[in-house]
Design an enzyme around this catalytic site. Structure first.
Site: not given
Ligand code: ATP
Length: 293
Positions: A12, A138
């Protein structure tokens, strides 16, 4: 009964992100306009006879143990619905990690839906969302997908009309941003402006892309953008190359640019690469379907 499922977990972007106030429990009350993008992880879930959860991924950077949101989703489903079989989950990552695009939450939502189907639980979207919110603010949105107003801590959702078609350029600079740090350093009291979320919703309703683009805004950019000037530089190049608008998504560092044509987006992408501002760059679009209905 189906023993294996292959699901798409769409990322998203936040067309608008406002923080209304800080809550006593440390969470923040938000008002956000969420939009799914075509860019998606592929989540494969297989039943296994052994009572355990195995996670594998095609990227070394993400944890493949109980820290993974896909693991947490499987564990919670097993506990909540007394599932004695195990699952093997493979994550083919396409959504940039720790990027502000809810990659982990999208995978989590896919596992919740996938296990519902795999184990014939017959849960409603609301039931899945109630379980999902325990794993992340989220997650309820990721279960739903499309365009939505997200309020409360992110769990109060109102579906919106699809915004007009456009081309998206997604750029993740090579930096790591901690969502906790960003929220902790947000100076809500001194913020000079807040995004016009209501105006954005009107523009979406009216299909007014240019007017919508003028309003795109994210209050968290006041923290992440200040810490990492590369974010502003990417936005500058995108706008110079013809983007209708360029804004950071979530807590960052991904920046998205909205373009009318693929060719213009491609030129901006090449410029960003040439200047060495980022290596992770994707041409994408809004995803209008529902997430694995
Ligand atoms: P948000 O936008 O919800 O804040 P994000 O996009 O910033 O999320 P994610 O890609 O969800 O961040 O990853 C954040 C951290 O979560 C990563 O650094 C990783 O260590 C951990 N993580 C746990 N599960 C997953 C997954 N399925 N895919 C990616 N990262 C994951």
């Amino acid at each position: 009964m189906e023993q294996k499922l292959v699901l798409k977990a769409h990322g998203k972007i936040n067309l608008g992100l406002d923080v209304v106030r800080r809550l006593e429990n440390g969470y923040h009350e938000v008002r956000m306009i969420m939009q799914s993008v075509e860019l998606a992880d592929i989540v494969t879930i297989k039943k296994s006879a052994e009572d355990n959860i195995v996670i594998r991924a095609d990227q070394k950077t993400i944890p493949c143990d109980e820290r993974n949101l896909a693991y947490k989703a499987a564990k919670l489903m097993k506990e909540t619905y007394g599932i004695s079989d195990g699952v093997e989950i493979f994550l083919e990552k396409h959504i940039p990690v720790a990027a502000g695009m809810a990659g982990g939450s999208a995978d989590c939502a896919a596992v919740l839906k996938g296990m519902d189907e795999l184990f014939c639980l017959g849960l409603t979207l609301e039931e899945l969302q109630k379980t999902g919110v325990k794993l992340g603010a989220d997650v309820p949105y990721c279960l739903m997908g499309g365009c939505a107003l997200s309020e409360g801590i992110g769990e109060v959702l109102t579906g919106l009309k699809e915004p007009p078609e456009c081309v998206l350029l997604l750029v993740k600079p090579d930096i790591n941003v901690s969502t906790k740090y960003v929220y902790r350093n947000l100076k809500l009291e001194t913020l000079e402006r807040h995004p016009d979320i209501d105006g954005m919703m009107r523009d979406i309703e009216n299909g007014a892309l240019e007017s919508l683009c003028e309003k795109l805004e994210n209050v968290l950019e006041s923290v992440t953008g200040k810490q990492y000037p590369v974010i502003g530089k990417i936005e500058h190049v995108m706008k110079e190359e013809g983007a209708l608008q360029a804004v950071m998504s979530g807590s960052g560092p991904t920046v998205f640019g909205i373009f009318k044509e693929t060719e213009t987006a491609r030129k901006a992408m090449n410029k960003i690469r040439e200047k060495g501002l980022a290596r992770e760059v994707y041409i994408s679009g809004f995803f209008h379907g529902k997430n694995n209905p």
